[in-house]
Design an enzyme around this catalytic site. Sequence first.
Site, mmCIF file in Angstrom:
data_model
loop_
_atom_site.group_PDB
_atom_site.id
_atom_site.type_symbol
_atom_site.label_atom_id
_atom_site.label_comp_id
_atom_site.label_asym_id
_atom_site.label_seq_id
_atom_site.Cartn_x
_atom_site.Cartn_y
_atom_site.Cartn_z
ATOM 1 N N TYR A 34 0.859 -1.183 0.000
ATOM 2 C CA TYR A 34 0.000 0.000 0.000
ATOM 3 C C TYR A 34 0.894 1.232 0.000
ATOM 4 O O TYR A 34 1.836 1.317 0.778
ATOM 5 C CB TYR A 34 -0.902 0.024 1.239
ATOM 6 C CG TYR A 34 -1.765 1.269 1.293
ATOM 7 C CD1 TYR A 34 -3.043 1.263 0.742
ATOM 8 C CD2 TYR A 34 -1.300 2.448 1.851
ATOM 9 C CE1 TYR A 34 -3.832 2.408 0.749
ATOM 10 C CE2 TYR A 34 -2.074 3.605 1.861
ATOM 11 C CZ TYR A 34 -3.342 3.571 1.312
ATOM 12 O OH TYR A 34 -4.111 4.712 1.311
ATOM 13 N N GLU A 52 -3.241 7.615 -4.427
ATOM 14 C CA GLU A 52 -3.085 6.314 -3.769
ATOM 15 C C GLU A 52 -2.801 5.200 -4.774
ATOM 16 O O GLU A 52 -3.402 5.146 -5.841
ATOM 17 C CB GLU A 52 -4.388 5.992 -3.007
ATOM 18 C CG GLU A 52 -4.350 4.701 -2.216
ATOM 19 C CD GLU A 52 -5.734 4.315 -1.711
ATOM 20 O OE1 GLU A 52 -5.993 4.498 -0.505
ATOM 21 O OE2 GLU A 52 -6.570 3.835 -2.519
#
Length: 379
Positions: free
Chosen positions: A101, A189
């Site tokens: 992530y 992101e």
Amino acid sequence: MKLHEYQSKTIFSKYGIPIPKGRVAATAQEARQIAEELGGRVVIKSQVLVGGRGKAGGVKLAKDSAEAEQLATQILGMEIKGLPVRKVLVDEASAIDQEIYFAITDDRAAKKPVMIASAAGGIDIEEVAAKTPEKIIKVHIDPLLGLREYQARDVAVAIDLPREYWKDFVKIAMGLWEVYKNSDATLAEINPLVITKDKKMIALDGKMMIDDNALFRQPNLTELRDTDEDAPSEIEARKYGLSFIKLDGNIGCMVNGAGLAMTSMDVIKLFGGEPANFLDVGGGASSEKVAAAMRIILTDPSVKAILFNIFGGITRCDEVARGILAAMEEVKPKVPMVVRLVGTNAEEGRRLLENANMITAETLADAAKKSVEAAKKGS
Ligand code: GDP
Ligand code: MN
């Protein structure tokens, strides 16, 4: 404003972040065509502006172009969290070794951008944050200095990234920082950022949110807006430059000034009512703008009463009154309307509305109370 995955990844790629080869398709035939061009093994990904598409069945692997067509048909017929899938991204499939992530977002409390990374990527980061917060690494970025390479390297170390990937990771982090900064993003992101079996690091997924207040200087991004997820009333309001947010209550609110609008909503709630919207018609609102706002409020069938709370400063009460009258001509409202006008040209405004069959109020408390009563009677 949210961007789709394919839009975000296109931007990433311009900043040197590796992404899978692929294109977006609106039909299953097109998806098949793209899959053929990519050599068969592809992933079909629904393009909707919500997270967790994978879990909802909106991301599927196809072994050849025939299966790509079949899966595209299926996914294009889906609704994910209430949003119809109108497009799919067809990407070359990757063989995944590890999912990371990685994101840069605003930390409002710290008043700084923050870089967030975790070796537990791929899945819901909120879930990781709730269950195993120690697996999430956060490093703040000085907005004036920008992201420094050593900070990105520190993050690589902290998530136990093998040394051979540090260089790639730093390059991706620096790229994402530029994306975030130059796009006026509130979020950039990559989840997952993957290491493939053939040892490449690529952004498999992408998500961006752009600060609405910066769109005036981001014409290229503004063009990317997909209004599919917006309430029709919000789209209409945007056209007139009105700050409007649809809510679930039954008292329509027309107020000038964001602070006064919030206060009006609070006072409505204090007296047991529920606002149907947030609306700031803005300072110096013209009668056309007021009329548009009123049309928007009245097209919501759950609205049982309207509260007008106008504090005339730059905004002139008579101008607002004219807007209300113009809109009444057009839409013929059947719901009771409570009006409080104070400030510049208030008397003229009240005089104009005298014959308009409105409930008048002296104070905000009085106006809120009356609108709550009126809405109760009406529903
Ligand atoms: P999201 O669920 O909306 O976040 O969609 P993602 O694009 O992140 O995809 C969800 C998951 O599908 C990823 O975490 C991967 O595990 C898997 N996935 C996506 N693309 C590929 C691919 O090319 N190959 C493989 N093997 N898995 C993929
Ligand atoms: Mn994802």
